[in-house]
Design a protein around this motif. Structure first.
Motif, PDB file in Angstrom:
ATOM      1  N   SER B 119      54.806  21.688  72.035  1.00  0.00           N
ATOM      2  CA  SER B 119      53.569  22.450  71.791  1.00  0.00           C
ATOM      3  C   SER B 119      52.736  21.770  70.714  1.00  0.00           C
ATOM      4  CB  SER B 119      53.814  23.909  71.383  1.00  0.00           C
ATOM      5  OG  SER B 119      53.984  24.022  69.978  1.00  0.00           O
ATOM      6  N   ARG B 120      51.435  21.938  70.844  1.00  0.00           N
ATOM      7  CA  ARG B 120      50.506  21.324  69.890  1.00  0.00           C
ATOM      8  C   ARG B 120      50.713  21.881  68.497  1.00  0.00           C
ATOM      9  NH1 ARG B 120      46.492  18.152  69.465  1.00  0.00           N
ATOM     10  NH2 ARG B 120      45.619  19.261  67.705  1.00  0.00           N
ATOM     11  N   ALA B 121      50.979  23.189  68.430  1.00  0.00           N
ATOM     12  CA  ALA B 121      51.155  23.813  67.117  1.00  0.00           C
ATOM     13  C   ALA B 121      52.332  23.173  66.379  1.00  0.00           C
ATOM     14  CB  ALA B 121      51.374  25.305  67.281  1.00  0.00           C
ATOM     15  N   ALA B 122      53.382  22.852  67.115  1.00  0.00           N
ATOM     16  CA  ALA B 122      54.553  22.241  66.490  1.00  0.00           C
ATOM     17  C   ALA B 122      54.323  20.758  66.216  1.00  0.00           C
ATOM     18  CB  ALA B 122      55.775  22.426  67.385  1.00  0.00           C
ATOM     19  N   ALA B 123      53.568  20.081  67.106  1.00  0.00           N
ATOM     20  CA  ALA B 123      53.387  18.632  66.975  1.00  0.00           C
ATOM     21  C   ALA B 123      52.354  18.283  65.903  1.00  0.00           C
ATOM     22  CB  ALA B 123      52.972  18.029  68.315  1.00  0.00           C
ATOM     23  N   SER B 124      51.317  19.107  65.777  1.00  0.00           N
ATOM     24  CA  SER B 124      50.239  18.793  64.834  1.00  0.00           C
ATOM     25  C   SER B 124      49.877  20.013  63.990  1.00  0.00           C
ATOM     26  CB  SER B 124      48.984  18.329  65.583  1.00  0.00           C
ATOM     27  OG  SER B 124      49.249  17.221  66.380  1.00  0.00           O
ATOM     28  N   PRO B 125      50.787  20.474  63.138  1.00  0.00           N
ATOM     29  CA  PRO B 125      50.442  21.632  62.298  1.00  0.00           C
ATOM     30  C   PRO B 125      49.275  21.278  61.386  1.00  0.00           C
ATOM     31  CG  PRO B 125      52.497  20.622  61.556  1.00  0.00           C
ATOM     32  CD  PRO B 125      52.099  19.915  62.808  1.00  0.00           C
ATOM     33  N   ARG B 126      48.361  22.231  61.196  1.00  0.00           N
ATOM     34  CA  ARG B 126      47.176  21.942  60.392  1.00  0.00           C
ATOM     35  C   ARG B 126      47.386  22.423  58.963  1.00  0.00           C
ATOM     36  NH1 ARG B 126      43.522  19.796  63.649  1.00  0.00           N
ATOM     37  NH2 ARG B 126      42.175  19.411  61.878  1.00  0.00           N
ATOM     38  N   GLU B 127      46.753  21.703  58.038  1.00  0.00           N
ATOM     39  CA  GLU B 127      46.792  22.123  56.636  1.00  0.00           C
ATOM     40  C   GLU B 127      45.954  23.388  56.472  1.00  0.00           C
ATOM     41  OE1 GLU B 127      45.363  18.788  54.296  1.00  0.00           O
ATOM     42  OE2 GLU B 127      46.550  17.456  55.551  1.00  0.00           O
ATOM     43  N   PHE B 128      46.404  24.290  55.609  1.00  0.00           N
ATOM     44  CA  PHE B 128      45.608  25.472  55.306  1.00  0.00           C
ATOM     45  C   PHE B 128      44.436  25.050  54.428  1.00  0.00           C
ATOM     46  CE2 PHE B 128      44.384  29.053  52.639  1.00  0.00           C
ATOM     47  CZ  PHE B 128      44.166  30.022  53.607  1.00  0.00           C
ATOM     48  N   ASN B 129      43.237  25.525  54.780  1.00  0.00           N
ATOM     49  CA  ASN B 129      42.050  25.230  53.987  1.00  0.00           C
ATOM     50  C   ASN B 129      41.419  26.572  53.616  1.00  0.00           C
ATOM     51  OD1 ASN B 129      39.372  24.858  53.180  1.00  0.00           O
ATOM     52  ND2 ASN B 129      39.110  23.033  54.443  1.00  0.00           N
ATOM     53  N   PRO B 130      41.426  26.955  52.320  1.00  0.00           N
ATOM     54  CA  PRO B 130      40.948  28.286  51.941  1.00  0.00           C
ATOM     55  C   PRO B 130      39.469  28.495  52.252  1.00  0.00           C
ATOM     56  CG  PRO B 130      41.299  26.932  49.994  1.00  0.00           C
ATOM     57  CD  PRO B 130      41.853  26.160  51.160  1.00  0.00           C
ATOM     58  N   TYR B 131      38.721  27.397  52.476  1.00  0.00           N
ATOM     59  CA  TYR B 131      37.290  27.508  52.758  1.00  0.00           C
ATOM     60  C   TYR B 131      36.980  27.485  54.261  1.00  0.00           C
ATOM     61  CZ  TYR B 131      37.557  26.339  47.862  1.00  0.00           C
ATOM     62  OH  TYR B 131      37.889  26.342  46.538  1.00  0.00           O
ATOM     63  N   GLU B 132      37.983  27.248  55.084  1.00  0.00           N
ATOM     64  CA  GLU B 132      37.759  27.221  56.533  1.00  0.00           C
ATOM     65  C   GLU B 132      38.734  28.121  57.305  1.00  0.00           C
ATOM     66  OE1 GLU B 132      37.588  23.272  58.190  1.00  0.00           O
ATOM     67  OE2 GLU B 132      35.751  22.761  57.112  1.00  0.00           O
ATOM     68  N   SER B 133      39.998  28.085  56.918  1.00  0.00           N
ATOM     69  CA  SER B 133      41.014  28.792  57.712  1.00  0.00           C
ATOM     70  C   SER B 133      40.732  30.278  57.906  1.00  0.00           C
ATOM     71  CB  SER B 133      42.399  28.585  57.085  1.00  0.00           C
ATOM     72  OG  SER B 133      42.685  27.210  56.976  1.00  0.00           O
ATOM     73  N   PRO B 134      40.152  31.013  56.905  1.00  0.00           N
ATOM     74  CA  PRO B 134      39.926  32.447  57.126  1.00  0.00           C
ATOM     75  C   PRO B 134      39.026  32.759  58.324  1.00  0.00           C
ATOM     76  CG  PRO B 134      39.686  31.924  54.803  1.00  0.00           C
ATOM     77  CD  PRO B 134      39.797  30.614  55.544  1.00  0.00           C
ATOM     78  N   TYR B 135      38.210  31.783  58.735  1.00  0.00           N
ATOM     79  CA  TYR B 135      37.274  32.038  59.847  1.00  0.00           C
ATOM     80  C   TYR B 135      37.904  31.769  61.208  1.00  0.00           C
ATOM     81  CZ  TYR B 135      34.424  32.042  55.743  1.00  0.00           C
ATOM     82  OH  TYR B 135      33.951  32.324  54.492  1.00  0.00           O
ATOM     83  N   ARG B 136      39.116  31.261  61.202  1.00  0.00           N
ATOM     84  CA  ARG B 136      39.914  31.025  62.414  1.00  0.00           C
ATOM     85  C   ARG B 136      39.215  30.142  63.456  1.00  0.00           C
ATOM     86  NH1 ARG B 136      41.427  36.231  64.920  1.00  0.00           N
ATOM     87  NH2 ARG B 136      43.100  35.062  65.893  1.00  0.00           N
ATOM     88  N   PRO B 137      38.581  29.036  63.036  1.00  0.00           N
ATOM     89  CA  PRO B 137      38.116  28.089  64.042  1.00  0.00           C
ATOM     90  C   PRO B 137      39.335  27.562  64.785  1.00  0.00           C
ATOM     91  CG  PRO B 137      38.176  27.045  61.885  1.00  0.00           C
ATOM     92  CD  PRO B 137      38.470  28.509  61.665  1.00  0.00           C
ATOM     93  N   ILE B 138      39.181  27.263  66.084  1.00  0.00           N
ATOM     94  CA  ILE B 138      40.274  26.613  66.810  1.00  0.00           C
ATOM     95  C   ILE B 138      40.089  25.121  66.556  1.00  0.00           C
ATOM     96  CG2 ILE B 138      41.404  26.270  69.032  1.00  0.00           C
ATOM     97  CD1 ILE B 138      40.034  28.816  70.032  1.00  0.00           C
ATOM     98  N   LEU B 139      40.834  24.585  65.610  1.00  0.00           N
ATOM     99  CA  LEU B 139      40.634  23.180  65.239  1.00  0.00           C
ATOM    100  C   LEU B 139      41.619  22.296  65.982  1.00  0.00           C
ATOM    101  CD1 LEU B 139      39.902  23.573  61.433  1.00  0.00           C
ATOM    102  CD2 LEU B 139      38.314  22.960  63.260  1.00  0.00           C
ATOM    103  N   PRO B 140      41.170  21.107  66.405  1.00  0.00           N
ATOM    104  CA  PRO B 140      39.856  20.529  66.099  1.00  0.00           C
ATOM    105  C   PRO B 140      38.705  20.976  67.026  1.00  0.00           C
ATOM    106  CG  PRO B 140      41.146  18.955  67.336  1.00  0.00           C
ATOM    107  CD  PRO B 140      42.038  20.143  67.125  1.00  0.00           C
ATOM    108  N   ILE B 141      38.997  21.784  68.057  1.00  0.00           N
ATOM    109  CA  ILE B 141      38.001  22.028  69.112  1.00  0.00           C
ATOM    110  C   ILE B 141      36.685  22.583  68.548  1.00  0.00           C
ATOM    111  CG2 ILE B 141      37.541  23.255  71.279  1.00  0.00           C
ATOM    112  CD1 ILE B 141      40.598  23.467  71.655  1.00  0.00           C
ATOM    113  N   SER B 142      36.783  23.619  67.695  1.00  0.00           N
ATOM    114  CA  SER B 142      35.566  24.298  67.236  1.00  0.00           C
ATOM    115  C   SER B 142      34.669  23.367  66.412  1.00  0.00           C
ATOM    116  CB  SER B 142      35.925  25.540  66.423  1.00  0.00           C
ATOM    117  OG  SER B 142      36.625  26.468  67.223  1.00  0.00           O
ATOM    118  N   ALA B 143      35.263  22.411  65.725  1.00  0.00           N
ATOM    119  CA  ALA B 143      34.468  21.464  64.936  1.00  0.00           C
ATOM    120  C   ALA B 143      33.587  20.627  65.857  1.00  0.00           C
ATOM    121  CB  ALA B 143      35.396  20.557  64.122  1.00  0.00           C
ATOM    122  N   TYR B 144      34.182  20.108  66.931  1.00  0.00           N
ATOM    123  CA  TYR B 144      33.417  19.311  67.895  1.00  0.00           C
ATOM    124  C   TYR B 144      32.441  20.192  68.663  1.00  0.00           C
ATOM    125  CZ  TYR B 144      36.641  15.481  66.932  1.00  0.00           C
ATOM    126  OH  TYR B 144      37.354  14.494  66.311  1.00  0.00           O
TER     127      TYR B 144
END
Lengths: 164, 384
Positions: B119-144
């Protein structure tokens, strides 16, 4: 001078949010606003940093709607604040697909919960044609970010602001 | 990139590992090792020849150590620079430095991922970012997706243009026996697929599959004596612009506008000379941005450039002939496979999808959320 054994940039930011304030920093060496909060100013490397409280007005720079399975669609947007910095946030109280680039928005603090620190969210500043409804619109000054191409949605707010 | 010399090194071996869905409990390092041996076999070298090792992966924190241990080799030069999917283009530049300086002679760049299996969640865990994570973007998809939304607003790019990129990739993939996707795709199907992060449907997003690859590089002098025709590194360029999407100043301009000119200058060629492009297509907006930023069309015209099959087989320009990350293979960090197709096109090994007289190809890597951009220009012996 910063002392990271006493106080962190995120810590100060969160204390402001708990009071309902959106705080940001300005480097006193080059007078540039920046975000996210830092102990050292970007580019200058300076510790000569001032905290300021934002007026809370900004413009949607770009936006998306995320779809989590089994949940309502959720807005995520980038907001260009009038003081000249940008942050990720969301625009609430409106259909997420109706959040448009160029839309003027106003800050409010989300209290967070036991797992999440408080964080800023925004609501749309939609000009209200009724006389009583003009106050909020006329309080909306020109965006200060130079070269901003925010778009047409700013038009009415800008005109109202200058004719005050 | 002053100091790096056009054509001083060449790619001599290139291979994928097994791709798609690997057997349960396969490790990312199994895939790296398999690809490394296939790439060495491709050029007739052996493990004993390898004295430079370049590895980056999301599931292996200290890549060069893990692969060196697995293969029991002791490279003199090693580098684990991890800047996302473009890491391997950067490794080419770093390998060139090392080979030119005589620090090593035969460099292997390797990658492996089992993200589909674990699973992607297990293969590429994302760092918590207090200025972005609360908004729950689906990263990296939402950034692009936000980059695409801004491009649409500013330049009139349409969702149909994004769909064109997905459809072109699928058409190329149908000519690649190794491609994951085997069925045709229409514009309507792409537009009407499940919405993930507006304006992206699932068809605007790359595949989530297992896989890996490896390439072997050596000095131009040594390359001549090996099995395959050398593919020379004519130019490299690399840049970092940010880590988190909130810090990208202009969402319609990527660092390819920096790395591209660096690579073209070193290579002494212009976009007109490039016969085939391999552009990291994590999402349909990225080839559009990179065509603009690398100078293949004016800024803002990328959507119209890809319209009407512009980058599909038989179109204006051959882009992502493998089928790309959208339809061929995307094992998490896809940059090494981006280069492998560009290498094979210069070698003339691409069968049905081979681009005629492909003397010069360009491989462009993207990492993070448009964060790292690295360009490699490759050429045949005729271009020296």
């Amino acid at each position: 001078m910063s002392d990271l054994t006493k106080q962190s940039p995120l810590g100060v930011y969160v204390e402001h949010l708990k009071k309902g304030e959106l705080a940001y920093q300005v480097c006193k060496d080059d007078n540039k606003a920046f975000f996210y909060p830092r102990a050292i100013a970007p580019e200058t490397g300076s510790e000569n940093i001032e905290w300021r409280v934002s007026k809370g007005l900004g413009t949607v720079y770009t936006t998306t709607v995320v779809y989590y399975k089994g949940e309502q669609p959720l807005n995520v947007a980038m907001i260009d604040m009038d003081e000249g910095y940008r942050l990720m946030s969301r625009v609430e109280d409106i259909d997420p697909m109706q959040v448009k680039i160029g839309m003027r928005v106003k800050f409010r603090a989300h209290p967070g919960d036991d797992k999440t620190l408080p964080y800023p969210v925004f609501t749309a500043l939609i000009p209200d044609p009724s006389p009583g409804g003009r106050r909020e619109t006329s309080a909306s000054p020109l965006p200060s970010r130079p070269g901003d191409t925010g778009g047409k949605a700013e038009g009415p707010g800008v005109r109202d602001g200058s004719s005050k | 990139m002053s100091g790096l010399k056009r054509g001083s090194i060449a790619v001599v071996g290139a291979a994928e590992s097994d791709l798609g869905q690997v057997a349960q409990h396969t490790s990312p390092v199994d895939l790296m090792a398999q690809a490394t041996m296939r790439a060495l076999d491709d050029c007739g070298l052996t493990l004993k020849d390898v004295d430079g090792l370049f590895v980056a992966a999301t599931q292996v924190r200290m890549g060069p150590m893990s692969l060196a241990e697995y293969l029991r080799i002791k490279p003199r030069v090693f580098d684990g620079t991890q800047i996302g999917g473009s890491s391997f283009m950067t490794h080419v530049a770093h390998a060139q430095m090392a080979i030119q300086l005589g620090l090593c002679e035969v460099a292997v760049i390797a990658y492996g991922s089992t993200q589909r299996s674990v699973s992607r969640a297990a293969a590429s865990p994302r760092e918590f970012n207090p200025y972005e994570s609360p908004y729950r973007p689906i990263l990296p998809i939402s950034a692009y997706a936000m980059a695409a939304a801004r491009h649409m607003h500013q330049y009139g790019t349409k969702r149909e243009h994004l769909a064109e990129v997905a459809v072109a990739a699928r058409k190329w993939a149908l000519m690649n026996p190794k491609a994951w996707e085997k069925e045709p795709l229409t514009i309507e199907q792409a537009l009407n697929a499940r919405m993930v992060s507006y304006p992206f449907t699932v068809r605007d997003c790359c595949l989530v599959v297992d896989g890996g690859g490896a390439i072997v590089l050596t000095s131009a002098a040594r390359a001549k004596s090996l099995k395959k025709k050398p593919v020379y590194v004519l130019g490299v360029g690399e840049t970092l612009s940010h880590a988190n999407i909130s810090s990208l100043p202009d969402f319609t301009v990527s660092g390819a506008s920096v790395s591209g000119p660096q690579a073209f200058q070193m290579a002494g060629v212009t976009p007109k000379d490039v016969k085939m492009l391999s552009l990291y297509d994590a999402f349909t907006i990225t080839p559009i941005l990179f065509l603009e930023d690398l100078g293949f069309c004016p800024k803002g015209e990328g959507g119209r450039f890809v319209a009407d099959g512009g980058i599909a087989p038989g179109g204006k320009l051959a882009v992502n002939t493998s089928g790309g990350g959208l339809s061929y293979c995307h094992p998490g960090m896809y940059g090494l496979l981006v280069m492998i197709e560009a290498i094979r096109q210069v070698r003339g090994e691409c069968g049905e999808r081979q681009v005629k007289n492909c003397d010069v190809s360009l491989a462009h890597g993207n990492g993070g959320v448009l964060s790292s951009q690295c360009t490699v220009i490759l050429g045949s012996e005729n271009t020296l």
